[in-house]
Write an enzyme that holds these catalytic residues in place. Structure first.
Site, PDB file in Angstrom:
ATOM      1  N   ASP A 169       0.812  -0.855  -0.060  1.00  0.00           N
ATOM      2  CA  ASP A 169       0.091   0.060   0.206  1.00  0.00           C
ATOM      3  C   ASP A 169       0.855   0.893  -0.001  1.00  0.00           C
ATOM      4  O   ASP A 169       0.882   2.449   0.857  1.00  0.00           O
ATOM      5  CB  ASP A 169      -0.733  -0.244   1.137  1.00  0.00           C
ATOM      6  CG  ASP A 169      -2.247   0.986   0.990  1.00  0.00           C
ATOM      7  OD1 ASP A 169      -2.213   1.651   0.039  1.00  0.00           O
ATOM      8  OD2 ASP A 169      -2.738   1.278   2.562  1.00  0.00           O
ATOM      9  N   LEU A 170       1.583   1.372  -0.820  1.00  0.00           N
ATOM     10  CA  LEU A 170       2.943   2.581  -0.940  1.00  0.00           C
ATOM     11  C   LEU A 170       2.907   3.423  -1.856  1.00  0.00           C
ATOM     12  O   LEU A 170       3.204   4.219  -2.336  1.00  0.00           O
ATOM     13  CB  LEU A 170       4.170   1.535  -1.293  1.00  0.00           C
ATOM     14  CG  LEU A 170       5.273   2.198  -0.978  1.00  0.00           C
ATOM     15  CD1 LEU A 170       5.673   2.375   0.216  1.00  0.00           C
ATOM     16  CD2 LEU A 170       6.759   2.169  -1.663  1.00  0.00           C
TER      17      LEU A 170
END
Length: 270
Positions: A169-170
């Site tokens: 979830d960068l």
């Protein structure tokens, strides 16, 4: 532990600054943070990128090392690109993870699959398509188009790669910049709020681009120097943004429907 300041809320939980034995800490309360804690510890095991130390986790509370913010310099971005490549090289046992996943407050299936296209479609895309459809954010025609794109993913996902150890979830809000310890004063990236699992390394890079990470070009240049990407990686960015856009449709409704359908159209055009 003593709470010293309330910092507001995010999704279903509250955020606080606290103190333990004179040490400043960051506190989240109001949810099950087992997945986040497991992901942070797993990322830390690679010894590549910086992540906050998990001090306590359980009973609806997560206590983390406090991260003092700094600015995102080009030098810090280049360092992060190299460190991210090292994290991905640390690998994973398979596509998935041995703990139940979460992204924001939504559950995410981490059951392993034998290959990445199968994992991505079955564990990342289709569950959120059903959730968005049932919530009224997607029409039957939207779902049909998405299913057509899913059918193409095995053909257009590029050469097969082994599972990488990815953050998952960068987006830019999950990359903090801070001064390094040890008195050097140099900035570095610290990753927070992971949805960590064994996945495709291009997913993390596509997430950095989705909402415009600071110093994105130096990050990508340093990453590609350390770990070259397969031809066509730029064209595959919308495919890797497919899932996070679906998550946003599930969380925030039709505001993200247009961006999602644009990504779907680009997948169909590959």
């Amino acid at each position: 532990m003593r709470i010293t300041r309330d910092l507001g809320s995010s999704h279903a939980w509250t955020l606080h600054e606290g103190e333990i034995d004179g040490r400043r800490v960051f506190v989240k309360r109001g949810a099950d943070f087992a997945s986040e804690a497991a992901g942070l510890r797993w990322l830390a095991e690679a010894g590549a990128v910086a992540v906050p130390e998990v001090i306590e986790a359980g009973d609806g509370t997560l206590v983390l090392e406090w991260i003092e913010p700094a600015h995102a310099s080009a030098a810090a971005a280049e360092r992060f690109g190299r460190e991210l490549a090292e994290l991905h090289r640390a690998g994973a046992p398979g596509f998935g993870a041995p703990w139940p996943g979460h992204i924001a407050e939504l559950p995410m299936d981490n059951t392993p699959d034998p290959d990445w296209p199968s994992f991505y479609v079955r564990r990342r895309v289709l569950p959120f398509v059903r959730l968005a459809r049932d919530g009224g954010a997607l029409t039957a025609a939207d779902v049909k188009l998405i299913e057509e794109a899913c059918d193409l993913i095995p053909e257009v996902c590029g050469p097969a790669e082994p599972p990488s150890r990815i953050h998952g979830d960068l987006w830019s809000g999950n990359v903090l910049w801070t001064a390094s310890s040890g008195g050097s004063g140099a900035e570095r990236a610290v990753l927070i709020d992971p949805a960590a699992h064994g996945g495709h390394r291009e997913t993390d890079l596509a997430m950095l681009a989705l909402f415009g990470a600071p110093q994105l070009n130096p990050i990508l240049a340093a990453y590609r120097e350390a770990a070259p990407l397969a031809d066509g990686w730029r064209e595959r960015v919308p495919m890797h943004q497919f899932h996070p856009l679906l998550v946003h449709v599930c969380l925030y409704g039709e505001a993200y429907r247009g961006s999602l359908l644009s990504a779907v159209s680009q997948i169909l055009a590959l």
